[in-house]
Design an enzyme around this catalytic site. Structure first.
Site, PDB file in Angstrom:
ATOM      1  N   LYS A  65       0.830  -1.214   0.000  1.00  0.00           N
ATOM      2  CA  LYS A  65       0.000   0.000   0.000  1.00  0.00           C
ATOM      3  C   LYS A  65       0.868   1.269   0.000  1.00  0.00           C
ATOM      4  O   LYS A  65       0.660   2.164  -0.803  1.00  0.00           O
ATOM      5  CB  LYS A  65      -0.925   0.024   1.231  1.00  0.00           C
ATOM      6  CG  LYS A  65      -1.872  -1.150   1.313  1.00  0.00           C
ATOM      7  CD  LYS A  65      -2.787  -1.061   2.519  1.00  0.00           C
ATOM      8  CE  LYS A  65      -2.079  -1.168   3.861  1.00  0.00           C
ATOM      9  NZ  LYS A  65      -1.435  -2.465   4.117  1.00  0.00           N
ATOM     10  N   ARG A 107      -9.776   0.813   9.236  1.00  0.00           N
ATOM     11  CA  ARG A 107      -9.304  -0.539   9.513  1.00  0.00           C
ATOM     12  C   ARG A 107     -10.380  -1.405  10.145  1.00  0.00           C
ATOM     13  O   ARG A 107     -10.143  -2.578  10.425  1.00  0.00           O
ATOM     14  CB  ARG A 107      -8.105  -0.454  10.443  1.00  0.00           C
ATOM     15  CG  ARG A 107      -6.793  -0.286   9.664  1.00  0.00           C
ATOM     16  CD  ARG A 107      -5.801  -1.051  10.314  1.00  0.00           C
ATOM     17  NE  ARG A 107      -4.497  -1.393  10.103  1.00  0.00           N
ATOM     18  CZ  ARG A 107      -3.460  -0.748   9.626  1.00  0.00           C
ATOM     19  NH1 ARG A 107      -3.563   0.426   9.130  1.00  0.00           N
ATOM     20  NH2 ARG A 107      -2.288  -1.289   9.621  1.00  0.00           N
ATOM     21  N   ARG A 123      11.346  -5.463   5.151  1.00  0.00           N
ATOM     22  CA  ARG A 123      11.067  -4.052   4.804  1.00  0.00           C
ATOM     23  C   ARG A 123      12.049  -3.098   5.494  1.00  0.00           C
ATOM     24  O   ARG A 123      12.381  -3.249   6.673  1.00  0.00           O
ATOM     25  CB  ARG A 123       9.638  -3.708   5.246  1.00  0.00           C
ATOM     26  CG  ARG A 123       9.307  -2.233   5.175  1.00  0.00           C
ATOM     27  CD  ARG A 123       7.832  -1.965   5.181  1.00  0.00           C
ATOM     28  NE  ARG A 123       7.100  -2.650   6.232  1.00  0.00           N
ATOM     29  CZ  ARG A 123       5.765  -2.754   6.256  1.00  0.00           C
ATOM     30  NH1 ARG A 123       5.042  -2.228   5.291  1.00  0.00           N
ATOM     31  NH2 ARG A 123       5.179  -3.397   7.244  1.00  0.00           N
ATOM     32  N   ARG A 145      11.173  -1.087  10.771  1.00  0.00           N
ATOM     33  CA  ARG A 145      10.079  -0.750  11.690  1.00  0.00           C
ATOM     34  C   ARG A 145      10.101  -1.709  12.876  1.00  0.00           C
ATOM     35  O   ARG A 145      10.308  -2.900  12.700  1.00  0.00           O
ATOM     36  CB  ARG A 145       8.737  -0.870  10.962  1.00  0.00           C
ATOM     37  CG  ARG A 145       8.423   0.327  10.112  1.00  0.00           C
ATOM     38  CD  ARG A 145       7.222   0.142   9.242  1.00  0.00           C
ATOM     39  NE  ARG A 145       6.043  -0.444   9.872  1.00  0.00           N
ATOM     40  CZ  ARG A 145       4.853  -0.531   9.286  1.00  0.00           C
ATOM     41  NH1 ARG A 145       4.693  -0.062   8.055  1.00  0.00           N
ATOM     42  NH2 ARG A 145       3.834  -1.084   9.890  1.00  0.00           N
ATOM     43  N   ARG A 168      -0.628  -8.931  13.399  1.00  0.00           N
ATOM     44  CA  ARG A 168      -1.176  -7.918  12.489  1.00  0.00           C
ATOM     45  C   ARG A 168      -1.986  -8.586  11.378  1.00  0.00           C
ATOM     46  O   ARG A 168      -3.015  -8.061  10.952  1.00  0.00           O
ATOM     47  CB  ARG A 168      -0.042  -7.057  11.926  1.00  0.00           C
ATOM     48  CG  ARG A 168       0.445  -6.051  12.964  1.00  0.00           C
ATOM     49  CD  ARG A 168       1.869  -5.631  12.727  1.00  0.00           C
ATOM     50  NE  ARG A 168       2.065  -4.924  11.486  1.00  0.00           N
ATOM     51  CZ  ARG A 168       3.247  -4.831  10.862  1.00  0.00           C
ATOM     52  NH1 ARG A 168       4.310  -5.413  11.354  1.00  0.00           N
ATOM     53  NH2 ARG A 168       3.348  -4.161   9.755  1.00  0.00           N
TER      54      ARG A 168
HETATM   55  P1  ADP Z   1       2.092  -1.885   3.216  1.00  0.00           P
HETATM   56  O1  ADP Z   1       2.097  -0.372   3.188  1.00  0.00           O
HETATM   57  O2  ADP Z   1       0.888  -2.477   2.536  1.00  0.00           O
HETATM   58  O3  ADP Z   1       2.301  -2.460   4.585  1.00  0.00           O
HETATM   59  P2  ADP Z   1       4.662  -1.635   1.838  1.00  0.00           P
HETATM   60  O4  ADP Z   1       4.380  -0.751   0.669  1.00  0.00           O
HETATM   61  O5  ADP Z   1       5.386  -1.032   2.979  1.00  0.00           O
HETATM   62  O6  ADP Z   1       3.310  -2.379   2.328  1.00  0.00           O
HETATM   63  O7  ADP Z   1       5.462  -2.900   1.255  1.00  0.00           O
HETATM   64  C1  ADP Z   1       5.874  -3.970   2.134  1.00  0.00           C
HETATM   65  C2  ADP Z   1       7.228  -4.503   1.660  1.00  0.00           C
HETATM   66  O8  ADP Z   1       7.064  -5.177   0.404  1.00  0.00           O
HETATM   67  C3  ADP Z   1       8.289  -3.409   1.423  1.00  0.00           C
HETATM   68  O9  ADP Z   1       9.528  -3.891   1.849  1.00  0.00           O
HETATM   69  C4  ADP Z   1       8.242  -3.177  -0.092  1.00  0.00           C
HETATM   70  O10 ADP Z   1       9.504  -2.755  -0.609  1.00  0.00           O
HETATM   71  C5  ADP Z   1       7.888  -4.572  -0.620  1.00  0.00           C
HETATM   72  N1  ADP Z   1       7.052  -4.521  -1.827  1.00  0.00           N
HETATM   73  C6  ADP Z   1       6.050  -3.633  -2.098  1.00  0.00           C
HETATM   74  N2  ADP Z   1       5.495  -3.899  -3.300  1.00  0.00           N
HETATM   75  C7  ADP Z   1       6.152  -4.992  -3.785  1.00  0.00           C
HETATM   76  C8  ADP Z   1       6.021  -5.777  -4.982  1.00  0.00           C
HETATM   77  N3  ADP Z   1       5.100  -5.497  -5.905  1.00  0.00           N
HETATM   78  N4  ADP Z   1       6.853  -6.838  -5.127  1.00  0.00           N
HETATM   79  C9  ADP Z   1       7.776  -7.138  -4.179  1.00  0.00           C
HETATM   80  N5  ADP Z   1       7.931  -6.453  -3.035  1.00  0.00           N
HETATM   81  C10 ADP Z   1       7.142  -5.390  -2.833  1.00  0.00           C
HETATM   82  P1  AMP Z   2       0.619   0.536   9.027  1.00  0.00           P
HETATM   83  O1  AMP Z   2       1.737   1.500   8.823  1.00  0.00           O
HETATM   84  O2  AMP Z   2      -0.614   0.899   8.257  1.00  0.00           O
HETATM   85  O3  AMP Z   2       1.052  -0.901   8.794  1.00  0.00           O
HETATM   86  O4  AMP Z   2       0.198   0.645  10.559  1.00  0.00           O
HETATM   87  C1  AMP Z   2       1.098   0.334  11.598  1.00  0.00           C
HETATM   88  C2  AMP Z   2       0.354   0.243  12.937  1.00  0.00           C
HETATM   89  O5  AMP Z   2      -0.232   1.516  13.252  1.00  0.00           O
HETATM   90  C3  AMP Z   2      -0.812  -0.749  12.973  1.00  0.00           C
HETATM   91  O6  AMP Z   2      -0.397  -2.085  13.233  1.00  0.00           O
HETATM   92  C4  AMP Z   2      -1.668  -0.165  14.114  1.00  0.00           C
HETATM   93  O7  AMP Z   2      -1.112  -0.474  15.384  1.00  0.00           O
HETATM   94  C5  AMP Z   2      -1.491   1.346  13.881  1.00  0.00           C
HETATM   95  N1  AMP Z   2      -2.538   1.861  12.974  1.00  0.00           N
HETATM   96  C6  AMP Z   2      -2.352   2.384  11.732  1.00  0.00           C
HETATM   97  N2  AMP Z   2      -3.542   2.749  11.189  1.00  0.00           N
HETATM   98  C7  AMP Z   2      -4.488   2.448  12.107  1.00  0.00           C
HETATM   99  C8  AMP Z   2      -5.896   2.578  12.152  1.00  0.00           C
HETATM  100  N3  AMP Z   2      -6.599   3.080  11.118  1.00  0.00           N
HETATM  101  N4  AMP Z   2      -6.548   2.163  13.275  1.00  0.00           N
HETATM  102  C9  AMP Z   2      -5.884   1.670  14.307  1.00  0.00           C
HETATM  103  N5  AMP Z   2      -4.549   1.492  14.337  1.00  0.00           N
HETATM  104  C10 AMP Z   2      -3.854   1.891  13.253  1.00  0.00           C
END
Ligand code: ADP
Ligand code: AMP
Length: 216
Positions: free
Chosen positions: A13, A88, A127, A160, A172
């Protein structure tokens, strides 16, 4: 254009949000980034959010909904927004409806990126994130040009804290299944849902999203 981007943790995302926000000139609003910034600054909000985040649980709704209600009133949302990580659960989705209706806005698209769980665990544990410009990398799938350094701004990349323990990562995914996944049905019924295969490359995922959003 008012867009939500949804999908399980690690689906891509944030990666896609960065591309979409730049291409369409709209702000990327990420509740996760907002909470991480608050934690880094040691604010009251950060103190409240941290324990939930490290346990892989949702931060309480009253905290999160207030944050989004305020964020959406800012002037940079006039031309639209891309929201990542909110809503969420159903309560947050209903609160978002009310917030948007008070602002005379409505959603145009809900993008759902789907990826199987076994891949999500590898994505999260590998990541790396830039604490300054928020660019997302992956040790194997999306490595920076120079190890540990952000290509865009030169800051040191970080892992993270909620990506280090496999137990938090699994928690999660469980919270997503139980609380967030039902929202797909909720938005499908409103004819807003666009499903995108997140196992394609970053560029292919973006191309699929653009094909749905159009020129806008
Ligand atoms: P989210 O915001 O949904 O938690 P991220 O955008 O942070 O996901 O992506 C999670 C991990 O996967 C990151 O390390 C990113 O570089 C990797 N990633 C994202 N898109 C792809 C893809 N299409 N193919 C492989 N790895 C990806
Ligand atoms: P994310 O960066 O979206 O993966 O979110 C990281 C963490 O932030 C989650 O695991 C939750 O603990 C908190 N968080 C982010 N967005 C929300 C939301 N809309 N409601 C509640 N907790 C959230």
């Amino acid at each position: 254009m008012n867009i939500l981007i949804m999908g399980p943790p690690g689906a891509g995302k944030g990666t896609q949000a960065e591309l979409i926000a730049a291409a369409y000139g709209i702000p990327h609003i990420s509740t996760g980034d907002m909470f991480r910034e608050a934690v880094a600054k040691g604010t009251e909000l950060g103190k409240k959010a941290q324990e939930y985040m490290n346990a892989g649980m949702l931060v309480p709704d009253e905290v999160t909904i207030g944050l989004i209600a305020e964020r959406l009133t800012r002037s940079d949302c006039e031309r639209g927004f891309l929201m990542d990580g909110f809503p969420r659960n159903i309560k947050q989705a209903e609160a978002l409806n009310n917030i948007l209706s008070d602002l005379h806005k409505e959603l145009d698209f809900v993008i759902n990126i789907y990826v199987p769980n076994e891949i999500l665990v590898d994505r999260m544990t590998g990541r790396l994130t830039c604490p300054e410009c928020k660019t997302v990398y992956h040790r194997t799938f999306q490595p920076p040009r120079q190890e540990g350094i952000c290509d865009k701004c030169g800051a040191s990349l970080q892992q993270r804290s909620d990506d280090t323990a496999v137990e938090t990562v699994r928690n999660r995914l469980e919270v997503y299944e139980k609380e967030t996944n039902p929202l797909l049905d909720y938005y499908q019924k409103r004819n807003l849902l666009v499903n995108i295969d997140g196992q394609q490359s970053r560029e292919q995922v973006f191309a699929s999203i653009k094909a749905h959003l159009g020129r806008a």
